[in-house]
Enzyme design. Structure first.
Site, PDB file in Angstrom:
ATOM      1  N   VAL A  16      -3.936 -14.924  -9.151  1.00 45.47           N
ATOM      2  CA  VAL A  16      -3.906 -13.810  -8.195  1.00 45.47           C
ATOM      3  C   VAL A  16      -3.152 -12.607  -8.776  1.00 45.47           C
ATOM      4  O   VAL A  16      -3.672 -11.487  -8.801  1.00 45.47           O
ATOM      5  CB  VAL A  16      -3.253 -14.258  -6.862  1.00 45.47           C
ATOM      6  CG1 VAL A  16      -3.032 -13.068  -5.943  1.00 45.47           C
ATOM      7  CG2 VAL A  16      -4.132 -15.289  -6.166  1.00 45.47           C
ATOM      8  N   TYR A  68      14.088  -9.009 -12.822  1.00 50.15           N
ATOM      9  CA  TYR A  68      14.389  -8.415 -11.518  1.00 50.15           C
ATOM     10  C   TYR A  68      15.078  -7.045 -11.578  1.00 50.15           C
ATOM     11  O   TYR A  68      15.159  -6.367 -10.564  1.00 50.15           O
ATOM     12  CB  TYR A  68      15.144  -9.413 -10.638  1.00 50.15           C
ATOM     13  CG  TYR A  68      14.187 -10.466 -10.106  1.00 50.15           C
ATOM     14  CD1 TYR A  68      13.415 -10.223  -8.979  1.00 50.15           C
ATOM     15  CD2 TYR A  68      13.979 -11.662 -10.790  1.00 50.15           C
ATOM     16  CE1 TYR A  68      12.483 -11.149  -8.525  1.00 50.15           C
ATOM     17  CE2 TYR A  68      13.053 -12.601 -10.345  1.00 50.15           C
ATOM     18  CZ  TYR A  68      12.315 -12.332  -9.205  1.00 50.15           C
ATOM     19  OH  TYR A  68      11.384 -13.236  -8.769  1.00 50.15           O
ATOM     20  N   SER A 124       1.351 -14.793  -1.255  1.00 48.60           N
ATOM     21  CA  SER A 124       1.574 -16.244  -1.300  1.00 48.60           C
ATOM     22  C   SER A 124       1.323 -16.869   0.062  1.00 48.60           C
ATOM     23  O   SER A 124       1.737 -16.332   1.093  1.00 48.60           O
ATOM     24  CB  SER A 124       3.012 -16.539  -1.735  1.00 48.60           C
ATOM     25  OG  SER A 124       3.218 -16.081  -3.042  1.00 48.60           O
ATOM     26  N   ASP A 153     -10.124 -12.034   4.612  1.00 48.16           N
ATOM     27  CA  ASP A 153     -11.055 -12.715   5.527  1.00 48.16           C
ATOM     28  C   ASP A 153     -11.999 -11.698   6.173  1.00 48.16           C
ATOM     29  O   ASP A 153     -13.161 -11.998   6.442  1.00 48.16           O
ATOM     30  CB  ASP A 153     -10.275 -13.458   6.610  1.00 48.16           C
ATOM     31  CG  ASP A 153      -9.249 -14.393   6.001  1.00 48.16           C
ATOM     32  OD1 ASP A 153      -9.609 -15.511   5.628  1.00 48.16           O
ATOM     33  OD2 ASP A 153      -8.085 -13.974   5.861  1.00 48.16           O
ATOM     34  N   HIS A 180      -4.087 -15.753   8.333  1.00 48.64           N
ATOM     35  CA  HIS A 180      -4.901 -15.938   7.137  1.00 48.64           C
ATOM     36  C   HIS A 180      -4.966 -17.453   6.929  1.00 48.64           C
ATOM     37  O   HIS A 180      -4.237 -18.022   6.133  1.00 48.64           O
ATOM     38  CB  HIS A 180      -4.283 -15.241   5.919  1.00 48.64           C
ATOM     39  CG  HIS A 180      -4.986 -15.568   4.637  1.00 48.64           C
ATOM     40  ND1 HIS A 180      -6.335 -15.369   4.457  1.00 48.64           N
ATOM     41  CD2 HIS A 180      -4.544 -16.109   3.476  1.00 48.64           C
ATOM     42  CE1 HIS A 180      -6.680 -15.773   3.247  1.00 48.64           C
ATOM     43  NE2 HIS A 180      -5.616 -16.236   2.636  1.00 48.64           N
ATOM     44  N   THR A 235      -8.902 -18.407  -6.311  1.00 49.93           N
ATOM     45  CA  THR A 235      -9.606 -17.211  -5.822  1.00 49.93           C
ATOM     46  C   THR A 235      -8.854 -16.029  -6.388  1.00 49.93           C
ATOM     47  O   THR A 235      -7.622 -16.036  -6.410  1.00 49.93           O
ATOM     48  CB  THR A 235      -9.651 -17.128  -4.280  1.00 49.93           C
ATOM     49  OG1 THR A 235      -8.335 -16.857  -3.809  1.00 49.93           O
ATOM     50  CG2 THR A 235     -10.168 -18.399  -3.647  1.00 49.93           C
TER      51      THR A 235
HETATM   52  N1  LIG Z   1      -3.411 -14.437   0.720  1.00 48.48           N
HETATM   53  C1  LIG Z   1      -4.531 -14.678   0.057  1.00 48.48           C
HETATM   54  O1  LIG Z   1      -5.595 -14.183   0.430  1.00 48.48           O
HETATM   55  C2  LIG Z   1      -4.482 -15.547  -1.158  1.00 48.48           C
HETATM   56  C3  LIG Z   1      -5.597 -15.710  -2.000  1.00 48.48           C
HETATM   57  C4  LIG Z   1      -5.479 -16.519  -3.110  1.00 48.48           C
HETATM   58  C5  LIG Z   1      -4.283 -17.158  -3.377  1.00 48.48           C
HETATM   59  N2  LIG Z   1      -3.234 -16.985  -2.533  1.00 48.48           N
HETATM   60  C6  LIG Z   1      -1.944 -17.608  -2.787  1.00 48.48           C
HETATM   61  O2  LIG Z   1      -1.309 -16.941  -3.868  1.00 48.48           O
HETATM   62  C7  LIG Z   1      -0.418 -17.840  -4.513  1.00 48.48           C
HETATM   63  C8  LIG Z   1      -0.712 -17.866  -6.007  1.00 48.48           C
HETATM   64  O3  LIG Z   1      -2.029 -18.328  -6.246  1.00 48.48           O
HETATM   65  P1  LIG Z   1      -2.604 -18.352  -7.760  1.00 48.48           P
HETATM   66  O4  LIG Z   1      -4.023 -18.739  -7.654  1.00 48.48           O
HETATM   67  O5  LIG Z   1      -2.254 -17.096  -8.474  1.00 48.48           O
HETATM   68  O6  LIG Z   1      -1.759 -19.557  -8.363  1.00 48.48           O
HETATM   69  P2  LIG Z   1      -1.370 -19.772  -9.883  1.00 48.48           P
HETATM   70  O7  LIG Z   1      -0.862 -21.153 -10.000  1.00 48.48           O
HETATM   71  O8  LIG Z   1      -2.471 -19.327 -10.761  1.00 48.48           O
HETATM   72  O9  LIG Z   1      -0.154 -18.755 -10.101  1.00 48.48           O
HETATM   73  C9  LIG Z   1       1.071 -18.872  -9.463  1.00 48.48           C
HETATM   74  C10 LIG Z   1       2.106 -18.325 -10.437  1.00 48.48           C
HETATM   75  O10 LIG Z   1       3.358 -18.258  -9.748  1.00 48.48           O
HETATM   76  C11 LIG Z   1       4.363 -18.577 -10.720  1.00 48.48           C
HETATM   77  N3  LIG Z   1       5.589 -18.924 -10.006  1.00 48.48           N
HETATM   78  C12 LIG Z   1       5.870 -20.025  -9.279  1.00 48.48           C
HETATM   79  N4  LIG Z   1       7.118 -19.940  -8.779  1.00 48.48           N
HETATM   80  C13 LIG Z   1       7.618 -18.759  -9.193  1.00 48.48           C
HETATM   81  C14 LIG Z   1       8.850 -18.100  -9.006  1.00 48.48           C
HETATM   82  N5  LIG Z   1       9.833 -18.651  -8.294  1.00 48.48           N
HETATM   83  N6  LIG Z   1       9.028 -16.890  -9.567  1.00 48.48           N
HETATM   84  C15 LIG Z   1       8.058 -16.317 -10.315  1.00 48.48           C
HETATM   85  N7  LIG Z   1       6.860 -16.897 -10.532  1.00 48.48           N
HETATM   86  C16 LIG Z   1       6.656 -18.096  -9.988  1.00 48.48           C
HETATM   87  C17 LIG Z   1       3.743 -19.714 -11.511  1.00 48.48           C
HETATM   88  O11 LIG Z   1       4.395 -19.911 -12.751  1.00 48.48           O
HETATM   89  C18 LIG Z   1       2.309 -19.222 -11.659  1.00 48.48           C
HETATM   90  O12 LIG Z   1       2.135 -18.458 -12.834  1.00 48.48           O
HETATM   91  C19 LIG Z   1      -0.612 -19.181  -3.793  1.00 48.48           C
HETATM   92  O13 LIG Z   1       0.358 -19.276  -2.775  1.00 48.48           O
HETATM   93  C20 LIG Z   1      -1.987 -19.055  -3.181  1.00 48.48           C
HETATM   94  O14 LIG Z   1      -2.182 -19.903  -2.087  1.00 48.48           O
HETATM   95  C21 LIG Z   1      -3.316 -16.201  -1.445  1.00 48.48           C
END
Ligand SMILES: NC(=O)c1ccc[n+]([C@@H]2O[C@H](COP(=O)([O-])OP(=O)(O)OC[C@H]3O[C@@H](n4cnc5c(N)ncnc54)[C@H](O)[C@@H]3O)[C@@H](O)[C@H]2O)c1
Length: 319
Positions: A16, A68, A124, A153, A180, A235
């Site tokens: 994402v 940060y 997230s 959505d 969501h 996604t």
């Molecule tokens: N709101 C939406 O529409 C939507 C859509 C897709 C995904 N998401 C959410 O987005 C989030 C990420 O999804 P993704 O597909 O990118 O997952 P991903 O596993 O590809 O990436 C997540 C990243 O977060 C990093 N991470 C974890 N803890 C961390 C921290 N404390 N500090 C910094 N980085 C940290 C990980 O190392 C990883 O690189 C998930 O919660 C997912 O459910 C939301």
């Protein structure tokens, strides 16, 4: 002359986060993108990959991996860190609450210690509850902490309707509200084709509009995220573009009505809960919530969705 670059810090450089960055870069929405990830090498790799793309992009953008100290002068933070629901099925977004809170805790602490004075957009999941948690724990003003929530959505809903009706999706005003997630609802009584009520069209033209199965359409749109997740394990394009759209709205002070999750303060009869509603968004964040004239039944569905968020937010505070 002191021209301040438009700076976006993306925390969580996974599927994402990287696609938010790519969408911002390709559309020239900001001047500086900083990736932060607990895996520094991943943030560095995303930086290098995106930098390679910038050579052939029409806009100049600086990309770097950071820490940060970068949030102090950023206008926007995007939070996209945390685990995904099991891509083989059986989990809801809400089921990831405990794991996401663990990932979010250090992020919240670091933002709290910083001098960040901009707008935070959480992606997230479970997005509405996590956004509420971030707002509460960082103490940032609620009008400056929002979530993309049903922005995506709603895009899915308009896409499904557009295909059914063979009308461009931008001419279709229909939106998903609330969570969501599983409890989201569609206020169909407020849906229109360029201002003409969808209900009215269904009545007037039974052979075309009248054939729409609204429950099925809402279900298909809600399932859209799962279709993508189960198919490719993440996604990214839809959410990356949705987030970039909100960031453009903020930087350009468009005051566009956006379907975002905001802290409600009496609107739709709801208080102290983050839920997706149409709201005017500008350079200082949420300007005003627009209250749609929903039916009693729709208001009930929206209230049920808010109850889901409230219940899980209480759990989050004890995690
Ligand atoms: N709101 C939406 O529409 C939507 C859509 C897709 C995904 N998401 C959410 O987005 C989030 C990420 O999804 P993704 O597909 O990118 O997952 P991903 O596993 O590809 O990436 C997540 C990243 O977060 C990093 N991470 C974890 N803890 C961390 C921290 N404390 N500090 C910094 N980085 C940290 C990980 O190392 C990883 O690189 C998930 O919660 C997912 O459910 C939301």
């Amino acid at each position: 002359m002191n021209i301040k670059p438009r700076k976006v810090v993306i925390i969580g450089a996974g599927h994402v986060g990287s696609h938010v960055g790519f969408s911002l870069a390709t559309q020239g929405i900001c001047d500086e993108i900083v990736f932060i990830d607990i895996y520094e090498k991943k943030a560095e790799a995303q930086t290098k990959d995106l930098e390679d793309a910038t050579v052939y992009l029409p806009h100049h953008v600086n990309v770097k991996s950071g820490n940060y100290s970068d949030v102090d002068d950023a206008e926007i933070i995007v939070v996209s860190a945390g685990p995904l629901p099991d891509p083989t099925g059986g989990m809801t977004r809400m089921d990831t609450l405990g794991m996401t809170i663990e990932a979010i805790k250090p992020i919240v602490e670091n933002i709290k210690k910083s001098n960040f004075g901009g707008i935070l957009i959480d992606i997230s999941n479970p997005a509405d509850v996590i956004t509420h948690y971030i707002q509460e724990k960082t103490g940032l003003p609620p009008e400056r902490v929002i979530s993309t929530s049903t922005t995506l959505d709603s895009a899915r809903l308009r896409k499904v309707l557009a295909k059914e009706l063979n009308i461009d999706q931008k001419s279709i005003y229909a939106y998903a509200m609330g969570e969501h997630g599983e409890s989201q609802m569609v206020p169909w009584s407020c849906a229109s084709i360029f201002g003409k009520s969808l209900y009215k069209l269904m009545e007037e033209k039974p052979e075309t509009y009248g054939k729409l199965n609204l429950d099925e359409i809402a279900k298909k749109a809600k399932a859209g995220g799962w279709d993508v997740l189960y198919g490719k394990g993440s996604t990214e394009f839809g959410i990356g573009t949705s987030a970039a759209e909100l960031i453009k709205t903020i930087f350009s002070n468009e005051r566009k009505v956006s379907m975002i999750s905001v802290l409600l303060n009496g609107e739709y009869g709801q208080k102290d809960v983050y839920a997706s509603v149409p709201a005017i968004l500008g350079k200082d964040g949420v300007v005003e919530v627009i209250e749609l004239p929903m039916t009693e039944e729709e208001l009930k569905q929206f209230a049920l969705s808010c109850d889901t968020m409230r219940e899980n937010y209480k759990k989050a505070l004890n995690m």
